[in-house]
Design a protein around this motif. Sequence first.
Motif, short mmCIF file in Angstrom:
data_model
loop_
_atom_site.label_atom_id
_atom_site.label_comp_id
_atom_site.label_asym_id
_atom_site.label_seq_id
_atom_site.Cartn_x
_atom_site.Cartn_y
_atom_site.Cartn_z
N GLY A 115 8.65 1.85 4.14
CA GLY A 115 7.79 2.81 4.82
C GLY A 115 7.88 2.68 6.33
O GLY A 115 7.96 3.68 7.05
N HIS A 144 11.05 4.17 7.59
CA HIS A 144 10.99 5.63 7.59
C HIS A 144 10.06 6.18 8.67
O HIS A 144 10.32 7.27 9.20
CB HIS A 144 10.63 6.14 6.19
N TYR A 162 9.97 14.76 6.80
CA TYR A 162 10.25 14.34 5.43
C TYR A 162 10.19 12.81 5.35
O TYR A 162 9.63 12.26 4.40
CB TYR A 162 11.64 14.81 4.97
N ASN A 163 10.78 12.15 6.31
CA ASN A 163 10.75 10.69 6.33
C ASN A 163 9.32 10.16 6.48
O ASN A 163 8.95 9.19 5.82
CB ASN A 163 11.65 10.15 7.45
N LEU A 203 7.50 10.49 3.11
CA LEU A 203 7.93 9.45 2.17
C LEU A 203 7.27 8.11 2.52
O LEU A 203 6.84 7.37 1.64
CB LEU A 203 9.45 9.32 2.17
N GLY A 209 3.80 8.13 1.39
CA GLY A 209 3.77 7.98 -0.07
C GLY A 209 3.86 6.54 -0.52
O GLY A 209 3.05 6.10 -1.35
N VAL A 210 4.83 5.79 0.00
CA VAL A 210 4.96 4.40 -0.47
C VAL A 210 3.77 3.56 -0.03
O VAL A 210 3.27 2.75 -0.81
CB VAL A 210 6.29 3.72 -0.06
N ILE A 233 2.82 6.88 -7.50
CA ILE A 233 3.09 7.42 -6.16
C ILE A 233 4.13 6.57 -5.44
O ILE A 233 5.07 7.09 -4.83
CB ILE A 233 1.78 7.51 -5.34
N ALA A 245 7.84 8.01 -4.32
CA ALA A 245 8.27 8.02 -2.92
C ALA A 245 9.42 7.05 -2.70
O ALA A 245 10.39 7.37 -2.00
CB ALA A 245 7.09 7.68 -2.01
N SER A 293 12.56 8.44 -4.17
CA SER A 293 13.03 9.53 -3.31
C SER A 293 13.81 8.99 -2.12
O SER A 293 14.84 9.54 -1.72
CB SER A 293 11.85 10.38 -2.83
#
Length: 129
Positions: free
Chosen positions: A13, A16, A57-58, A61, A64-65, A83, A87, A90
């Motif tokens: 995370g 990202h 988008y990054n 994600l 999400g994590v 979840i 993520a 993905s």
Amino acid sequence: MAVVASVFLVLAGLVHVYIFVLESLRWRHPATWKIFGLASQADADTTAPMAYNQGFYNLFLAVGVVLGVILYWAGAVPAGAAIALFAGLSMVLAAAVLISTGRRNLRPASIQGIAPLIGVVTLVIALVA
């Protein structure tokens, strides 16, 4: 194993979030566009809308994590795991797509994909153990 998974997923995370900063906030800075192999400021300006979108988008994600890990440890194990796995997987699949575009992208795909791969695998092991 859940602790190991959490560490790697949160690390993914953070990576990202850093990519988000580069793509969405710092794209037009020469140091940033050189990281991505752009040849000129004009190229950076031309691709800026695409990079801005991709950066978000990054970020999504990453959220999400991290959200999945938080929910997992807060006791909502099924929801948090789902979840985080979605993520994280993905992220792994996005790295696979990046590799498919050419060998020159092996390094960035590894940076983008190894931590979430380890996180996903170890989380699955934790869930089935």
